[in-house]
Design an enzyme around this catalytic site. Structure first.
Site, PDB file in Angstrom:
ATOM      1  N   LYS A  27       0.827  -1.213   0.000  1.00 13.87           N
ATOM      2  CA  LYS A  27       0.000   0.000   0.000  1.00 13.87           C
ATOM      3  C   LYS A  27       0.864   1.267   0.000  1.00 13.87           C
ATOM      4  O   LYS A  27       0.626   2.184  -0.786  1.00 13.87           O
ATOM      5  CB  LYS A  27      -0.913  -0.018   1.242  1.00 13.87           C
ATOM      6  CG  LYS A  27      -1.771   1.213   1.405  1.00 13.87           C
ATOM      7  CD  LYS A  27      -3.012   0.924   2.195  1.00 13.87           C
ATOM      8  CE  LYS A  27      -2.798   0.779   3.680  1.00 13.87           C
ATOM      9  NZ  LYS A  27      -2.944   2.020   4.430  1.00 13.87           N
ATOM     10  N   ARG A  32       2.621   6.015  -3.059  1.00 14.10           N
ATOM     11  CA  ARG A  32       3.748   6.868  -3.470  1.00 14.10           C
ATOM     12  C   ARG A  32       3.965   6.836  -4.975  1.00 14.10           C
ATOM     13  O   ARG A  32       4.357   7.840  -5.583  1.00 14.10           O
ATOM     14  CB  ARG A  32       5.019   6.424  -2.740  1.00 14.10           C
ATOM     15  CG  ARG A  32       5.034   6.858  -1.268  1.00 14.10           C
ATOM     16  CD  ARG A  32       5.989   5.990  -0.483  1.00 14.10           C
ATOM     17  NE  ARG A  32       6.227   6.460   0.875  1.00 14.10           N
ATOM     18  CZ  ARG A  32       5.428   6.261   1.917  1.00 14.10           C
ATOM     19  NH1 ARG A  32       4.272   5.623   1.747  1.00 14.10           N
ATOM     20  NH2 ARG A  32       5.760   6.685   3.134  1.00 14.10           N
ATOM     21  N   ARG A 130      -8.391  11.899  13.363  1.00 12.71           N
ATOM     22  CA  ARG A 130      -6.946  11.779  13.625  1.00 12.71           C
ATOM     23  C   ARG A 130      -6.254  13.148  13.621  1.00 12.71           C
ATOM     24  O   ARG A 130      -6.549  13.999  12.800  1.00 12.71           O
ATOM     25  CB  ARG A 130      -6.319  10.846  12.592  1.00 12.71           C
ATOM     26  CG  ARG A 130      -6.914   9.458  12.685  1.00 12.71           C
ATOM     27  CD  ARG A 130      -6.435   8.558  11.585  1.00 12.71           C
ATOM     28  NE  ARG A 130      -5.013   8.275  11.669  1.00 12.71           N
ATOM     29  CZ  ARG A 130      -4.389   7.431  10.848  1.00 12.71           C
ATOM     30  NH1 ARG A 130      -5.064   6.817   9.902  1.00 12.71           N
ATOM     31  NH2 ARG A 130      -3.102   7.211  10.974  1.00 12.71           N
ATOM     32  N   SER A 174       7.578   8.881  12.346  1.00 11.36           N
ATOM     33  CA  SER A 174       6.559   8.898  11.295  1.00 11.36           C
ATOM     34  C   SER A 174       7.131   9.048   9.886  1.00 11.36           C
ATOM     35  O   SER A 174       7.701  10.083   9.529  1.00 11.36           O
ATOM     36  CB  SER A 174       5.551  10.018  11.555  1.00 11.36           C
ATOM     37  OG  SER A 174       4.684  10.111  10.446  1.00 11.36           O
ATOM     38  N   GLN A 176       5.215   9.111   7.347  1.00  9.92           N
ATOM     39  CA  GLN A 176       4.290   9.997   6.636  1.00  9.92           C
ATOM     40  C   GLN A 176       4.761  11.441   6.758  1.00  9.92           C
ATOM     41  O   GLN A 176       4.766  12.184   5.777  1.00  9.92           O
ATOM     42  CB  GLN A 176       2.877   9.849   7.196  1.00  9.92           C
ATOM     43  CG  GLN A 176       2.266   8.499   6.864  1.00  9.92           C
ATOM     44  CD  GLN A 176       0.878   8.325   7.454  1.00  9.92           C
ATOM     45  OE1 GLN A 176       0.403   9.166   8.193  1.00  9.92           O
ATOM     46  NE2 GLN A 176       0.244   7.213   7.126  1.00  9.92           N
ATOM     47  N   ASP A 325       2.516  -1.038  11.831  1.00 13.04           N
ATOM     48  CA  ASP A 325       1.161  -1.493  11.486  1.00 13.04           C
ATOM     49  C   ASP A 325       0.870  -2.910  11.961  1.00 13.04           C
ATOM     50  O   ASP A 325      -0.241  -3.411  11.791  1.00 13.04           O
ATOM     51  CB  ASP A 325       0.973  -1.409   9.958  1.00 13.04           C
ATOM     52  CG  ASP A 325       1.015   0.036   9.493  1.00 13.04           C
ATOM     53  OD1 ASP A 325       0.568   0.912  10.256  1.00 13.04           O
ATOM     54  OD2 ASP A 325       1.512   0.291   8.388  1.00 13.04           O
ATOM     55  N   LYS A 352      -3.892   6.054  15.201  1.00 13.40           N
ATOM     56  CA  LYS A 352      -4.022   5.329  13.916  1.00 13.40           C
ATOM     57  C   LYS A 352      -5.503   5.350  13.495  1.00 13.40           C
ATOM     58  O   LYS A 352      -6.274   6.152  13.993  1.00 13.40           O
ATOM     59  CB  LYS A 352      -3.489   3.908  14.070  1.00 13.40           C
ATOM     60  CG  LYS A 352      -1.984   3.862  14.291  1.00 13.40           C
ATOM     61  CD  LYS A 352      -1.233   4.318  13.058  1.00 13.40           C
ATOM     62  CE  LYS A 352       0.251   4.437  13.309  1.00 13.40           C
ATOM     63  NZ  LYS A 352       0.962   5.102  12.218  1.00 13.40           N
ATOM     64  N   ARG A 356      -5.597   2.048  18.583  1.00 11.91           N
ATOM     65  CA  ARG A 356      -5.346   0.603  18.481  1.00 11.91           C
ATOM     66  C   ARG A 356      -4.964  -0.040  19.813  1.00 11.91           C
ATOM     67  O   ARG A 356      -5.101  -1.261  19.964  1.00 11.91           O
ATOM     68  CB  ARG A 356      -4.261   0.340  17.425  1.00 11.91           C
ATOM     69  CG  ARG A 356      -4.795   0.579  16.027  1.00 11.91           C
ATOM     70  CD  ARG A 356      -3.819   0.206  14.939  1.00 11.91           C
ATOM     71  NE  ARG A 356      -4.500   0.323  13.652  1.00 11.91           N
ATOM     72  CZ  ARG A 356      -3.873   0.416  12.481  1.00 11.91           C
ATOM     73  NH1 ARG A 356      -2.556   0.392  12.427  1.00 11.91           N
ATOM     74  NH2 ARG A 356      -4.558   0.510  11.368  1.00 11.91           N
ATOM     75  N   ARG A 402      -6.988  -2.973  10.255  1.00 11.46           N
ATOM     76  CA  ARG A 402      -6.093  -3.923  10.937  1.00 11.46           C
ATOM     77  C   ARG A 402      -6.726  -4.512  12.195  1.00 11.46           C
ATOM     78  O   ARG A 402      -6.432  -5.639  12.573  1.00 11.46           O
ATOM     79  CB  ARG A 402      -4.737  -3.271  11.212  1.00 11.46           C
ATOM     80  CG  ARG A 402      -4.079  -2.847   9.890  1.00 11.46           C
ATOM     81  CD  ARG A 402      -2.595  -2.704   9.934  1.00 11.46           C
ATOM     82  NE  ARG A 402      -2.163  -1.870   8.809  1.00 11.46           N
ATOM     83  CZ  ARG A 402      -1.888  -2.318   7.579  1.00 11.46           C
ATOM     84  NH1 ARG A 402      -1.955  -3.605   7.306  1.00 11.46           N
ATOM     85  NH2 ARG A 402      -1.516  -1.490   6.619  1.00 11.46           N
TER      86      ARG A 402
HETATM   87  C1  S3P Z   1       2.785   4.790   6.434  1.00  7.54           C
HETATM   88  C2  S3P Z   1       3.398   5.130   7.604  1.00  7.54           C
HETATM   89  C3  S3P Z   1       2.903   4.726   8.922  1.00  7.54           C
HETATM   90  C4  S3P Z   1       1.882   3.605   8.829  1.00  7.54           C
HETATM   91  C5  S3P Z   1       0.889   3.791   7.721  1.00  7.54           C
HETATM   92  C6  S3P Z   1       1.586   3.943   6.388  1.00  7.54           C
HETATM   93  C7  S3P Z   1       3.370   5.280   5.171  1.00  7.54           C
HETATM   94  O1  S3P Z   1       2.297   5.836   9.552  1.00  7.54           O
HETATM   95  O2  S3P Z   1       1.203   3.421  10.040  1.00  7.54           O
HETATM   96  O3  S3P Z   1      -0.001   2.710   7.654  1.00  7.54           O
HETATM   97  O4  S3P Z   1       2.970   4.787   4.085  1.00  7.54           O
HETATM   98  O5  S3P Z   1       4.217   6.167   5.229  1.00  7.54           O
HETATM   99  P1  S3P Z   1       3.179   6.902  10.364  1.00  7.54           P
HETATM  100  O6  S3P Z   1       4.217   7.385   9.433  1.00  7.54           O
HETATM  101  O7  S3P Z   1       2.244   8.004  10.754  1.00  7.54           O
HETATM  102  O8  S3P Z   1       3.730   6.173  11.542  1.00  7.54           O
END
Ligand code: S3P
Length: 448
Positions: A27, A32, A130, A174, A176, A325, A352, A356, A402
């Site tokens: 995913k 990306r 969130r 993170s 992200q 995850d 999340k 969780r 999840r």
């Molecule tokens: C992800 C980063 C993770 C993960 C998410 C996907 C990503 O989150 O939990 O399912 O694709 O960069 P965080 O970066 O907020 O920890």
């Protein structure tokens, strides 16, 4: 984002199995691949991408921003890149990221430094709860504005920076946020410098890597990423491996079931994603990686796993970033392994798709498994394999894929009488989950 909602009823244990499966594509890499294709020059080719709700949300947002994306055949797409700084949407239009925080944070990264953007942004019920506080603080440093001020959850209004300037950032757990800063930096003036404090997943860097004018990575003990803003990006040609996070549920099921074995073909085994596997191997898990190869800057291979007994899990905080995850399913493994397992440094799990920690504690309580959360982490008092066919589990509409999958595994192993509401949320990451479960012999009822 049109999947009809349904509930899932499960009330039978699974029998032993010996099978070979393929898992849904990754995913993180799929999302990306579309985002980077959109801001690159010319046509990018994305193969074997995940066709799940989160990826579809990403594609729909990009289309609204003027990007042409063409499906060539199942899982294969052409992305007609508009180039850096060229995404555009009429004033006050709306982008809906659905359930996907990855799509939200990464695309906001791109848009924050794309001049002329003024839009409404929102997600589904789960995403709207969130916190986006850290993202907003970072993007504000690039000059973007989010309204209303001091509100940190969607829906929000975003106004991009007219004069985006590079920033310095100390990246934590993170990926992200790290990726959002990378994306914002790509269209800012100057050099954005990201110092990694934690080795979070690095797919964004890996896909961008051949653009040596735009990204440079220096590894001197700690990794530093330099993003040189305003450099053209070359189109990508990418083949997505299977998702190690989707595979984790099947690995857990096989380890804990009796007399079972499973081969999972072509799974992404990037070092930053395999904390779950390393942790389980350390505690006696019979897991072997085979046929490893490198493609598109990512390691991939086959996973071979068979039934075994595990020791209670001691997961120090260092494991968090590489198994982010996988905690819901790790908690199930801990519950069904005799002894006290401990998980440290997991407080981010509260932000999340659902909280969780709290939700998994609730689930485990329903089959009589005790746990305790304190600032030091989560303790689960595992009972070993239990028979729960006199117990009921009910999972409400959490919008958390999840939690649904982890509860499904818990039920197949214990025989609890389980109802999981709104199971369709599993399609955000794992559209083949039920099909593979059927192949392994799981019995369940779909209730529309
Ligand atoms: C992800 C980063 C993770 C993960 C998410 C996907 C990503 O989150 O939990 O399912 O694709 O960069 P965080 O970066 O907020 O920890």
């Amino acid at each position: 984002m049109s999947t009809k909602s349904f509930n899932l009823n499960i009330n039978q244990k699974i029998s032993p199995f010996k099978k070979k499966i393929e898992i849904d594509p990754d995913k993180s890499i799929s999302i990306r691949s579309f985002l980077i294709g959109a801001i690159s020059q010319n046509i990018s080719i994305n193969s074997n991408v995940l066709e799940s709700e989160d990826v579809i949300s990403t594609i729909e947002c990009l289309k609204k921003l003027g990007v042409k994306i063409k499906k060539k055949s199942a899982k294969n797409y052409s992305v007609y890149g508009k180039g850096l700084g060229s995404l555009y949407i009429k004033k006050n239009m709306e982008l809906n990221f659905g359930n996907s925080a990855t799509a939200a944070r990464l695309l906001i990264g791109i848009l924050s430094t794309t001049p002329g953007i003024e839009i409404k942004i929102k997600g589904d019920k789960s995403l709207n709860k969130r916190s986006m506080k850290k993202l907003i603080e970072l993007m504000s440093k690039f000059g973007a504005t989010f309204l209303p001020k001091n509100k940190f959850t969607f829906p929000l209004k975003m106004i991009s920076s007219e004069m985006p300037v590079a920033i310095k950032y100390n990246a934590g757990v993170s990926a992200q946020l790290k990726s959002a800063v990378i994306f914002a930096g790509l269209n800012a003036f100057g050099t954005t410098k990201i110092l990694e404090q934690e080795k979070s997943r690095d797919h964004t860097e890996n896909i961008l890597l051949k653009n040596t004018k735009a990204i440079r990575i220096v590894n001197r003990g700690k990794k530093i990423i330099y993003i040189e803003g305003r450099k053209y990006l070359n189109p990508i040609n990418l083949d997505v491996p299977g998702d190690p996070s989707s595979a984790a549920f099947f690995v857990a099921l096989t380890l804990l079931n009796r007399r079972s074995s499973l081969t999972i073909k072509n799974v992404g085994l990037n070092e930053t994603r395999i904390g779950f596997y390393k942790l389980l191997k350390k505690h006696g898990g019979k897991i072997i990686f085979k046929n490893l190869k490198r493609k598109d800057n990512e390691i991939r291979g086959d996973i071979f796993v068979r039934s075994c007994s595990l020791k209670p899990i001691k997961a120090s905080k260092e494991y968090y970033v590489n198994s982010t995850d996988e905690y819901p399913i790790l908690f199930v493994i801990a519950a069904l392994t005799k002894g006290t397992s401990t998980f440290k440094g997991i407080s981010d799990l509260a932000n999340k798709e659902s909280n969780r920690i709290k939700e998994m504690q609730k689930t485990l309580r329903q089959v009589g498994i005790k746990s305790k959360f304190s600032k030091d982490g989560l303790k689960i008092f595992g009972k070993g394999m239990i028979n729960a066919n006199n117990k009921k589990i009910l999972i409400g509409d959490l919008g958390d894929h999840r939690i649904c999958m982890a509860t499904f595994i818990l039920t197949l192993l214990t025989g609890a009488k389980t109802k999981i509401r709104n199971f369709e949320t599993v399609y955000t990451s794992s559209p083949s989950f039920l099909k593979i479960m059927k192949k392994l012999g799981a019995k369940f009822e779909i209730q529309k």
